[in-house]
Design an enzyme around this catalytic site. Structure first.
Site, short mmCIF file in Angstrom:
data_model
loop_
_atom_site.label_atom_id
_atom_site.label_comp_id
_atom_site.label_asym_id
_atom_site.label_seq_id
_atom_site.Cartn_x
_atom_site.Cartn_y
_atom_site.Cartn_z
N LEU A 8 0.86 -1.19 0.00
CA LEU A 8 0.00 0.00 0.00
C LEU A 8 0.90 1.23 0.00
O LEU A 8 1.62 1.48 0.96
CB LEU A 8 -0.89 0.03 1.25
CG LEU A 8 -2.18 -0.79 1.26
CD1 LEU A 8 -2.95 -0.52 2.55
CD2 LEU A 8 -3.07 -0.47 0.06
N SER A 9 0.83 2.01 -1.08
CA SER A 9 1.76 3.15 -1.19
C SER A 9 1.10 4.46 -0.77
O SER A 9 1.75 5.49 -0.73
CB SER A 9 2.21 3.28 -2.64
OG SER A 9 1.10 3.61 -3.45
N GLY A 11 -1.43 5.60 -2.55
CA GLY A 11 -2.02 6.11 -3.80
C GLY A 11 -3.30 5.35 -4.12
O GLY A 11 -3.63 4.36 -3.48
N VAL A 12 -4.03 5.84 -5.12
CA VAL A 12 -5.33 5.25 -5.44
C VAL A 12 -5.18 3.84 -6.03
O VAL A 12 -6.00 2.95 -5.78
CB VAL A 12 -6.15 6.18 -6.38
CG1 VAL A 12 -5.49 6.29 -7.75
CG2 VAL A 12 -7.59 5.70 -6.51
N ASP A 13 -4.11 3.59 -6.79
CA ASP A 13 -3.98 2.30 -7.49
C ASP A 13 -3.82 1.13 -6.51
O ASP A 13 -4.50 0.12 -6.61
CB ASP A 13 -2.80 2.34 -8.47
CG ASP A 13 -2.98 3.43 -9.53
OD1 ASP A 13 -4.14 3.72 -9.87
OD2 ASP A 13 -1.97 3.98 -10.00
N MET A 33 5.83 0.65 2.62
CA MET A 33 7.30 0.62 2.62
C MET A 33 7.83 2.02 2.80
O MET A 33 7.57 2.90 1.99
CB MET A 33 7.82 0.13 1.27
CG MET A 33 7.59 -1.33 1.02
SD MET A 33 7.99 -1.73 -0.70
CE MET A 33 6.37 -2.05 -1.34
N CYS A 100 13.97 -0.19 -8.46
CA CYS A 100 13.22 -0.27 -7.22
C CYS A 100 12.28 -1.48 -7.24
O CYS A 100 12.13 -2.18 -6.24
CB CYS A 100 12.43 1.02 -7.04
SG CYS A 100 11.59 1.07 -5.47
N CYS A 200 10.71 6.60 -7.27
CA CYS A 200 10.08 5.48 -6.60
C CYS A 200 10.15 5.60 -5.07
O CYS A 200 11.21 5.44 -4.48
CB CYS A 200 10.80 4.21 -7.05
SG CYS A 200 10.27 2.77 -6.18
#
Length: 395
Positions: A8-9, A11-13, A33, A100, A200
């Site tokens: 899970l970053s 962001g929406v994606d 991360m 990355c 990244c």
């Protein structure tokens, strides 16, 4: 229920990727991360990691999935940042996003996920995974995302069969507008968040400042090479064989200051990359200047006027054996074999017709049409239809 750990970053994606997996009946865990600590080089109001990690946590709460943060900054510094400095120092332009994925997301992160009992790792990349059986053995395919406008297969061009076997791409069949629609329908905080343009996971980085931490500024000259330069207009010699011809066509033209005129000064050749137009601060030319080459040993930047300058174009590039990678190892070429493919030398570039030629020392990629700004250190990736089958670092 198979267990999937989603990167899970914030962001929406990746948020929608987690939702889709949960809907499909997987046991989903969200992991954020953290890859960077140094705020001195990030443009701090542009998506610092703190905002992202909070958004990731809110998404996990909304979806009712466990969430935790892992700090990978040490590995990130070692494998990505140090590598970037080394490459820039050599006068090459690395692609941190591709690295990355290979080194962090699908290696260090994947190992952590497997230690947590995961069956798979999932990311919010716009690409798809296929499985075919050949001689009784499963072979994994990396396929372009359904949304051709957002296809991110290029960034995953260095993945291996082993990594692909444990990966899921839940939004590969969706388009970006569909992903945003799902996110707002279920009320995710990331629904309207704009896509991060940063390095990244670092967030937005001021690259020159970032590089200046290690690579000291050093004044040098900017030289403009005219279109009439003799080496652009030489007739090709006769060749005894195909390999000699390809070596000639992929060669790097060696410029010297006396080949053109000095038009300005710069603070370090290693801050510039081929094809670059911004940051030269030279005015008074009919057409804008583009970087056609950098010489880090002599600290000189060579430029040409206009984006159709002959110094920018080449049809052939070379990849050495140790920087050659096949996702589809079963399709690997032997010496003197060739293959018709579609290829690209940068993300978002339309696929171009090309032929691969395998030689003893590596592989030539020969494009049907000349390519602008083929840049050492970047990745070339080749496809059969919509399947990415291999890649390599342009040497």
């Amino acid at each position: 229920m198979k267990r999937v750990i989603v990167g899970l970053s914030g962001g929406v994606d990746s948020s929608v990727a987690a939702y889709v997996l949960k809907e499909q009946g997987y046991e989903v865990i969200g992991l954020f991360m953290k890859n960077w600590h140094d705020d001195s080089v990030t443009i701090s109001d542009e998506c610092p990691w703190l905002d992202d990690s909070n958004d990731a946590m809110l998404v996990a709460e909304k979806l009712g999935i466990p969430f935790q943060t892992v700090d990978l900054s040490e590995q990130y510094k070692e494998r990505i940042v140090d590598y970037m400095f080394k490459e820039y120092e050599k006068g090459r332009t690395p692609n941190p996003d591709v690295l990355c994925n290979r080194e962090i997301k699908f290696d260090v992160f994947m190992k952590i996920a497997m230690d947590l009992g995961a069956d798979y790792v999932a990311t919010g990349h716009y690409c798809r995974k296929g499985i075919i059986t050949k001689k009784g053995k499963d072979i994994y395919q990396l396929l372009a995302g359904k949304d051709t406008n957002k296809d991110q297969s290029y960034f995953l061009c260095q993945l291996s069969q082993e990594q692909l076997s444990k990966t899921l791409f839940p939004i590969g069949e969706l388009t970006k507008p569909e992903v945003r629609h799902i996110a707002s329908k279920i009320g995710l905080v990331t629904a309207d968040k704009k896509d991060s343009q940063g390095l990244c996971f670092i967030g937005k980085v001021r690259l020159p400042e970032f590089l200046q931490q290690q690579l000291k500024p050093k004044e040098g000259v900017i030289v403009e090479i005219p279109e009439s330069y003799s080496k652009y207009h030489q007739l090709s010699p006769q060749f005894d064989n195909k390999e000699d011809e390809l070596a000639y066509l992929s060669r790097k033209i060696k410029y010297s200051v006396s080949d053109g005129k000095v038009v300005g000064k710069h603070q370090g050749a290693h801050y510039f990359t081929k094809g670059q137009r911004k940051g030269l601060a030279v005015g008074g030319t009919v057409e804008p200047l583009f970087v056609i080459d950098t010489d880090v040993d002599e600290n000189v930047i060579y430029t040409g006027q206009g984006k159709s300058h002959p110094g920018l174009y080449k049809k052939v590039l070379f990849v050495t054996n140790d920087e050659l990678h096949w996702i589809r190892e079963d399709l690997k070429l032997n010496v003197s074999e060739s293959m018709e493919v579609l290829a690209r030398i940068r993300y978002r570039q339309p696929l171009e017709k090309a032929t691969l030629y395998k030689v003893d020392s590596g592989m030539y990629v020969v494009f049907q049409n000349p390519q602008s700004a083929i840049t050492e250190g970047q990745f070339v990736a080749w496809y059969l239809d919509d399947e990415l089958v291999g890649s390599g670092v342009i040497s």
